[in-house]
Design a protein around this motif. Structure first.
Motif, PDB file in Angstrom:
ATOM      1  N   ALA A   6       0.099 -28.625  41.468  1.00 27.61           N
ATOM      2  CA  ALA A   6       0.582 -27.669  42.462  1.00 27.61           C
ATOM      3  C   ALA A   6       0.947 -28.442  43.729  1.00 27.61           C
ATOM      4  O   ALA A   6       0.123 -29.184  44.267  1.00 27.61           O
ATOM      5  N   ALA A   7       2.179 -28.271  44.190  1.00 27.85           N
ATOM      6  CA  ALA A   7       2.654 -29.024  45.348  1.00 27.85           C
ATOM      7  C   ALA A   7       3.571 -28.148  46.180  1.00 27.85           C
ATOM      8  O   ALA A   7       3.915 -27.017  45.794  1.00 27.85           O
ATOM      9  N   TRP A   8       3.976 -28.668  47.332  1.00 23.71           N
ATOM     10  CA  TRP A   8       4.925 -27.961  48.192  1.00 23.71           C
ATOM     11  C   TRP A   8       5.664 -28.967  49.042  1.00 23.71           C
ATOM     12  O   TRP A   8       5.172 -30.063  49.314  1.00 23.71           O
ATOM     13  N   ALA A   9       6.876 -28.625  49.421  1.00 25.75           N
ATOM     14  CA  ALA A   9       7.730 -29.532  50.181  1.00 25.75           C
ATOM     15  C   ALA A   9       7.954 -28.989  51.585  1.00 25.75           C
ATOM     16  O   ALA A   9       8.376 -27.843  51.745  1.00 25.75           O
ATOM     17  N   LYS A  10       7.669 -29.813  52.578  1.00 26.55           N
ATOM     18  CA  LYS A  10       7.935 -29.437  53.972  1.00 26.55           C
ATOM     19  C   LYS A  10       9.256 -30.004  54.461  1.00 26.55           C
ATOM     20  O   LYS A  10       9.881 -29.461  55.355  1.00 26.55           O
ATOM     21  N   GLY A  11       9.673 -31.136  53.856  1.00 27.56           N
ATOM     22  CA  GLY A  11      10.924 -31.774  54.246  1.00 27.56           C
ATOM     23  C   GLY A  11      11.829 -31.956  53.044  1.00 27.56           C
ATOM     24  O   GLY A  11      11.688 -31.264  52.027  1.00 27.56           O
ATOM     25  N   ASP A  12      12.732 -32.932  53.139  1.00 26.73           N
ATOM     26  CA  ASP A  12      13.680 -33.161  52.046  1.00 26.73           C
ATOM     27  C   ASP A  12      13.035 -34.001  50.952  1.00 26.73           C
ATOM     28  O   ASP A  12      11.843 -34.339  51.001  1.00 26.73           O
ATOM     29  N   ALA A  13      13.847 -34.357  49.953  1.00 24.48           N
ATOM     30  CA  ALA A  13      13.316 -35.072  48.789  1.00 24.48           C
ATOM     31  C   ALA A  13      12.734 -36.425  49.168  1.00 24.48           C
ATOM     32  O   ALA A  13      11.695 -36.831  48.640  1.00 24.48           O
ATOM     33  N   GLY A  45       9.323 -24.620  49.181  1.00 26.29           N
ATOM     34  CA  GLY A  45      10.243 -25.700  49.520  1.00 26.29           C
ATOM     35  C   GLY A  45      11.042 -26.278  48.382  1.00 26.29           C
ATOM     36  O   GLY A  45      11.664 -27.326  48.548  1.00 26.29           O
ATOM     37  N   ILE A  46      11.096 -25.613  47.239  1.00 26.71           N
ATOM     38  CA  ILE A  46      11.851 -26.172  46.119  1.00 26.71           C
ATOM     39  C   ILE A  46      13.322 -26.359  46.479  1.00 26.71           C
ATOM     40  O   ILE A  46      13.970 -27.318  46.049  1.00 26.71           O
ATOM     41  N   GLU A  47      13.833 -25.467  47.325  1.00 32.56           N
ATOM     42  CA  GLU A  47      15.246 -25.556  47.722  1.00 32.56           C
ATOM     43  C   GLU A  47      15.514 -26.765  48.608  1.00 32.56           C
ATOM     44  O   GLU A  47      16.659 -27.228  48.716  1.00 32.56           O
ATOM     45  N   LYS A  48      14.485 -27.320  49.241  1.00 37.35           N
ATOM     46  CA  LYS A  48      14.659 -28.481  50.118  1.00 37.35           C
ATOM     47  C   LYS A  48      14.778 -29.787  49.338  1.00 37.35           C
ATOM     48  O   LYS A  48      15.251 -30.788  49.873  1.00 37.35           O
ATOM     49  N   LEU A  49      14.346 -29.773  48.091  1.00 36.90           N
ATOM     50  CA  LEU A  49      14.300 -31.010  47.321  1.00 36.90           C
ATOM     51  C   LEU A  49      15.642 -31.386  46.723  1.00 36.90           C
ATOM     52  O   LEU A  49      15.891 -32.562  46.442  1.00 36.90           O
ATOM     53  N   LEU A  54      15.217 -32.804  41.630  1.00 45.79           N
ATOM     54  CA  LEU A  54      14.616 -31.963  40.597  1.00 45.79           C
ATOM     55  C   LEU A  54      15.064 -32.399  39.207  1.00 45.79           C
ATOM     56  O   LEU A  54      14.273 -32.412  38.253  1.00 45.79           O
ATOM     57  N   SER A  55      16.331 -32.781  39.083  1.00 47.91           N
ATOM     58  CA  SER A  55      16.846 -33.238  37.784  1.00 47.91           C
ATOM     59  C   SER A  55      16.164 -34.532  37.355  1.00 47.91           C
ATOM     60  O   SER A  55      15.878 -34.728  36.166  1.00 47.91           O
ATOM     61  N   GLN A  56      15.889 -35.401  38.316  1.00 43.88           N
ATOM     62  CA  GLN A  56      15.194 -36.650  37.992  1.00 43.88           C
ATOM     63  C   GLN A  56      13.768 -36.364  37.502  1.00 43.88           C
ATOM     64  O   GLN A  56      13.296 -37.001  36.555  1.00 43.88           O
ATOM     65  N   LEU A  57      13.092 -35.424  38.145  1.00 44.39           N
ATOM     66  CA  LEU A  57      11.752 -35.047  37.676  1.00 44.39           C
ATOM     67  C   LEU A  57      11.813 -34.548  36.243  1.00 44.39           C
ATOM     68  O   LEU A  57      10.997 -34.943  35.392  1.00 44.39           O
TER      69      LEU A  57
END
Length: 346
Positions: A6-13, A45-49, A54-57
């Motif tokens: 479980a994670a979350w993004a505050k900034g960009d990738a 924050g999925i939209e920030k990545l 996401l494709s690389q993951l």
């Protein structure tokens, strides 16, 4: 049973990868022979990545799930948790989102700062039928008994209804925690107000409100070393002392026994920053542990850490200690902060 981060993004990738290096982790796992059968559950924050990240993951084998809709519902409903800050609130609520997304099915949870030493597939096979929080720290939780998630949710409702009253009662119930620490792996807490999910889970295990497999029933020690905190793990492995460290083909061992994984939590990363920054000083004096400092030296360390070491992010630490070097110069009796834990220089 699913394995989940479980994670979350505050900034960009780029910012995300520097602090939660999942691409780096996926590539390392592939090198070790894993297919990365892990769900990355993003609370926010999925939209920030961006699609490229996401494709690389996904190309590395990770399954990426957007859990933001579920999280936002709980974020609005549990505003009482705002007092603990955004990070701790997300930690409190991640278990509710996990229950929703996986429909209450069994899961193994890993924090995003876990570096695998054993393959996640092997850990799943060895521990997936158990229910326990490793040493009371929710960085690793195996939940085969799904009552765990239901009980957590029910107790969280009681907690947020009156945080002060619940914490006051929990403090009175704290008696005997030292026994639970070793006998149940309940961990410990020292704040009168429960302020994190780790505090909360520790209390729930200690008071038998959460199902918890006894340590004796968890396969470890014989051929797999399990610990949640690299700075303080030795309290659970007194029968192994003194410990010798070795890395073979990218895999770390204590006394010839494979370490399951490294929890690269913030305090250990800070410690590694200090170790790396001291250079030749490590040959003549012990590397200090900032958590054990008192008085003026604490203030001095904070200044030095802020000026010199804090610019080194988690990804850089990963690259330094898992690619460029290892822990062989740190895990020594005359270098590590705790005397008599490790063997001396050969």
């Amino acid at each position: 049973m699913s394995s989940v981060i479980a994670a979350w993004a505050k900034g960009d990738a780029d910012d995300f990868e520097r602090h939660v290096p999942l691409l780096w982790l996926g590539r390392r796992n592939r090198t070790l022979g894993s297919t990365n059968p892990i769900v990355v559950l993003l609370l926010e924050g999925i939209e920030k990545l961006g699609e490229s990240y996401l494709s690389q993951l996904k190309s590395l084998g990770f399954d990426v799930i957007d859990g933001s809709a579920s999280y936002q519902q709980y974020n609005s409903a549990f505003q009482q948790l705002d007092r603990f800050g955004d990070y701790e609130k997300k930690c409190f609520l991640r278990w509710l989102v996990i229950e929703d997304v996986f429909n209450g099915a069994p899961v193994i949870h890993y924090d995003g700062d876990i570096v695998f030493n054993e393959l996640p597939e092997v850990i799943h096979d060895r521990l997936g039928d158990k229910t326990f929080v490793l040493h009371g720290c929710p960085a690793f939780v195996s939940i085969s008994d799904t009552k765990w998630l239901a009980e957590y949710r029910a107790n969280l409702m009681h907690f947020v209804a009156d945080i002060e009253a619940y914490s006051s009662t929990a403090w009175k119930e704290r008696e005997g925690w030292e026994i639970s620490y070793s006998k149940k792996w309940a961990g410990c807490r020292f704040r009168t107000i429960i302020s994190s999910d780790q505090d909360f889970i520790s209390h729930l295990i200690h008071t038998d409100r959460l199902p918890q497999q006894l340590p004796i029933d968890v396969p470890s020690r014989a051929d797999l070393v399990l610990f949640s905190d690299p700075l303080y793990f030795f309290g659970h492995f007194e029968n192994m002392l003194p410990i010798s460290y070795k890395r073979v083909d990218g895999v770390d061992y204590f006394n010839g026994v494979k370490v399951a994984f490294w929890h690269m939590q913030s305090d250990f990363v800070r410690y590694l920053r200090v170790f790396a920054g001291r250079g030749v000083l490590n040959n003549i004096s012990r590397c200090p542990n900032h958590l054990e400092m008192k008085g003026p030296e604490t203030y001095f360390w904070k200044i030095i850490n802020k000026i010199t070491f804090s610019r080194v992010d988690r990804l850089q630490i990963y690259r330094e200690f898992f690619e460029s070097s290892d822990f062989s110069q740190l895990f020594l009796a005359d270098v590590f902060w705790k005397p008599m834990v490790f063997t001396s220089r050969q």
